[in-house]
Design a protein around this motif. Structure first.
Motif, short mmCIF file in Angstrom:
data_model
loop_
_atom_site.label_atom_id
_atom_site.label_comp_id
_atom_site.label_asym_id
_atom_site.label_seq_id
_atom_site.Cartn_x
_atom_site.Cartn_y
_atom_site.Cartn_z
N GLU A 32 -1.60 -31.42 1.14
CA GLU A 32 -2.21 -32.65 0.62
C GLU A 32 -3.27 -33.23 1.55
OE1 GLU A 32 -0.91 -36.99 -1.26
OE2 GLU A 32 0.58 -35.74 -0.23
N PRO A 33 -3.06 -33.23 2.89
CA PRO A 33 -4.09 -33.78 3.77
C PRO A 33 -5.34 -32.90 3.88
CG PRO A 33 -1.93 -33.73 4.87
CD PRO A 33 -1.84 -32.87 3.65
N LEU A 34 -5.27 -31.67 3.40
CA LEU A 34 -6.35 -30.71 3.60
C LEU A 34 -7.30 -30.60 2.41
CD1 LEU A 34 -4.27 -27.79 5.21
CD2 LEU A 34 -5.53 -29.62 6.38
N VAL A 35 -6.90 -31.12 1.25
CA VAL A 35 -7.70 -30.95 0.03
C VAL A 35 -8.00 -32.31 -0.58
CG1 VAL A 35 -6.78 -28.65 -0.43
CG2 VAL A 35 -5.64 -30.65 -1.41
N ASP A 36 -8.99 -32.34 -1.46
CA ASP A 36 -9.35 -33.57 -2.16
C ASP A 36 -8.51 -33.79 -3.40
OD1 ASP A 36 -11.56 -34.38 -0.44
OD2 ASP A 36 -12.59 -32.60 -1.20
N GLU A 37 -8.08 -32.70 -4.01
CA GLU A 37 -7.17 -32.80 -5.15
C GLU A 37 -6.44 -31.48 -5.31
OE1 GLU A 37 -9.54 -31.81 -9.15
OE2 GLU A 37 -10.44 -33.51 -8.07
N ALA A 38 -5.29 -31.51 -5.98
CA ALA A 38 -4.49 -30.29 -6.15
C ALA A 38 -3.62 -30.43 -7.39
CB ALA A 38 -3.62 -30.03 -4.92
N LEU A 49 -8.55 -28.17 -4.31
CA LEU A 49 -10.01 -28.26 -4.24
C LEU A 49 -10.44 -29.01 -3.00
CD1 LEU A 49 -12.95 -28.20 -5.27
CD2 LEU A 49 -12.39 -30.21 -6.69
N LYS A 50 -11.30 -28.38 -2.21
CA LYS A 50 -12.02 -29.04 -1.10
C LYS A 50 -13.48 -29.13 -1.53
CE LYS A 50 -12.52 -30.46 3.27
NZ LYS A 50 -13.94 -30.86 3.10
N ARG A 51 -13.93 -30.35 -1.87
CA ARG A 51 -15.27 -30.51 -2.41
C ARG A 51 -16.34 -30.29 -1.36
NH1 ARG A 51 -12.71 -34.92 -4.87
NH2 ARG A 51 -12.35 -34.63 -7.10
N GLY A 52 -17.45 -29.69 -1.80
CA GLY A 52 -18.62 -29.57 -0.94
C GLY A 52 -19.47 -30.82 -1.02
N ASP A 53 -20.49 -30.87 -0.17
CA ASP A 53 -21.36 -32.05 -0.16
C ASP A 53 -22.76 -31.74 -0.67
OD1 ASP A 53 -22.44 -30.58 1.89
OD2 ASP A 53 -21.97 -32.02 3.48
N GLY A 54 -22.92 -30.62 -1.36
CA GLY A 54 -24.21 -30.27 -1.94
C GLY A 54 -24.43 -30.97 -3.26
N PRO A 55 -25.68 -30.95 -3.75
CA PRO A 55 -25.97 -31.57 -5.05
C PRO A 55 -25.32 -30.78 -6.17
CG PRO A 55 -27.88 -30.35 -4.25
CD PRO A 55 -26.88 -30.33 -3.14
N GLU A 189 -8.35 -26.40 6.99
CA GLU A 189 -8.45 -27.27 8.16
C GLU A 189 -9.80 -27.11 8.85
OE1 GLU A 189 -5.05 -28.58 11.08
OE2 GLU A 189 -5.84 -26.64 11.71
N GLU A 190 -10.27 -25.86 8.95
CA GLU A 190 -11.56 -25.60 9.59
C GLU A 190 -12.70 -26.19 8.77
OE1 GLU A 190 -13.79 -22.61 12.37
OE2 GLU A 190 -11.75 -23.38 12.39
N LEU A 191 -12.60 -26.17 7.45
CA LEU A 191 -13.66 -26.71 6.61
C LEU A 191 -13.82 -28.22 6.76
CD1 LEU A 191 -13.28 -24.61 3.33
CD2 LEU A 191 -15.25 -24.65 4.87
N LYS A 192 -12.78 -28.90 7.24
CA LYS A 192 -12.90 -30.33 7.49
C LYS A 192 -13.89 -30.61 8.61
CE LYS A 192 -9.15 -32.83 7.38
NZ LYS A 192 -7.77 -33.32 7.66
N THR A 193 -14.15 -29.62 9.45
CA THR A 193 -15.07 -29.80 10.59
C THR A 193 -16.43 -29.16 10.33
OG1 THR A 193 -14.45 -27.74 11.73
CG2 THR A 193 -13.05 -29.68 12.10
N LEU A 194 -16.60 -28.50 9.18
CA LEU A 194 -17.84 -27.80 8.87
C LEU A 194 -18.52 -28.43 7.67
CD1 LEU A 194 -16.56 -24.09 9.08
CD2 LEU A 194 -17.90 -25.30 10.82
#
Length: 351
Positions: A32-38, A49-55, A189-194
């Motif tokens: 739960e702390p690693l994703v935006d929704e599940a 789902l871990k959302r990206g920040d692109g358009p 977890e790594e994607l939280k820093t990238l």
């Protein structure tokens, strides 16, 4: 990420093919702390789902690590309380005799697999592998209590024994494919820093050990990713298996073959070299035997890649992995996701 602790919990849970819900529900809580929704889909696969920040519309990247495991299922309870069972998935039947087991009924019952001792078998019987139909589980309980606690269809698992060995190695049942779920957790977890422009879907897929890859195929149909990775295990080197195997602690493997999109393989190799991740190429000249084989041909086709973690003693109760390989597999996946943008996806479509 405490990989060892995560694996200890994952391997404790029962999830034979067709009965994976315990692992899927654990991932809902643990990640739960690693994703935006599940959520869990209709087949019971975990989808985070871990959302990206692109358009928008953003590229969609999916990584599937199957959550089902081999095991057995109760087929009958005989007079005396002896439990008959049949294997589910690719169980190595040579290892069943005298194995310590768990029967997951109304509560977990420990037992042992019994058979005729050699003293009362014929010379011909001693030369052959004992058929599963002649094996049974003995819990030591009276027949009435066994019948009260166990039903036909209840799961049968090898006994849970999680061992922390020397040199960063771990041995347990079900590291195929719990090791890959731990790698997905590392990636999240790594994607939280990238910074990553693509939406990333982490999928715990059901049904892989049975064949047909129903969980991965259904999730791919629903999510419609541009790129899909299978994260699984492969054969680690040990005496007698020097051919087509890979060293423990030498990093993950990157699949090469008809199930692996060449431009994606090239990106994976480049990323590994750029960030200093050791890897090996694994030639897969035919069906890969992973979720990627099903995901590749969903709808109009999906670009697929395969990342594998070396594992010794596959499909036994003493599977063995190196924690460093799990961490590097997760890092590689995250770093690749961070490199994927819309321009790269368009290049894949032109391949």
């Amino acid at each position: 990420m405490d990989i060892t602790g995560h694996l200890a919990e994952l391997t404790r849970l029962s999830s034979i093919t067709g009965r994976e819900r315990a692992v899927a529900e654990y991932l809902l809580r643990a990640w739960e702390p690693l994703v935006d929704e599940a959520r869990l889909d209709r087949l019971g696969s975990y989808i985070g789902l871990k959302r990206g920040d692109g358009p928008e519309p953003r590229p969609r990247v999916m990584a599937a690590a199957h959550i089902d495991s081999i095991g057995g299922v109760v087929t009958a309870i005989e007079p005396g309380g002896y439990i008959r069972f049949t294997p589910v998935g690719g169980v190595d039947r040579r290892l069943l005799m005298a194995q310590e087991m768990e029967v997951h009924g109304r509560r977990v019952l420990p037992g042992v697999v019994g058979s005729k001792p050699p003293h009362v078998t014929s010379p011909e019987e001693r030369k052959r592998l004992v058929p599963v139909e002649e094996l049974y589980i003995d819990t030591g309980l009276p027949e009435a209590e066994v019948r009260d606690l166990i039903r036909v269809g209840d799961p049968v698992l090898p006994r849970y024994q999680f061992r922390i060995l020397q040199n960063g190695r771990i041995s347990s049942r079900y590291l195929d494919n719990r090791a890959s779920q731990a790698a997905l957790a590392v990636a999240l977890e790594e994607l939280k820093t990238l910074r990553h422009t693509a939406d990333f879907y982490a999928v715990g897929s059901v049904g892989e050990e049975f064949g047909g890859y129903p969980g991965a195929v259904a999730a791919t149909n629903a999510l419609q990713p541009d790129i899909a990775f299978a994260v699984d295990v492969t054969f680690a080197r040990h005496p007698g298996s020097e051919k087509d195997s890979f060293p423990l602690g030498g990093g993950p493997t990157i699949g090469v073959g008809p199930n692996c999109t060449p431009k994606l393989v090239k990106l994976m190799r480049q990323v590994a070299e750029d960030v200093g991740i050791d890897y090996h190429l694994e030639v897969m000249s035919g069906p890969s035997g992973t979720d990627a084989w099903g995901m590749q041909v969903v709808r109009g086709g999906v670009a697929t890649g395969i990342i594998s973690i070396p594992l010794r003693y596959m499909h036994t109760p003493v599977e063995l992995v190196d924690v460093a390989d799990i961490r590097q597999a997760g890092r590689l996946l995250a770093q690749v996701v961070a490199r994927i943008d819309q321009a790269f996806v368009e290049e894949l479509r032109c391949y």
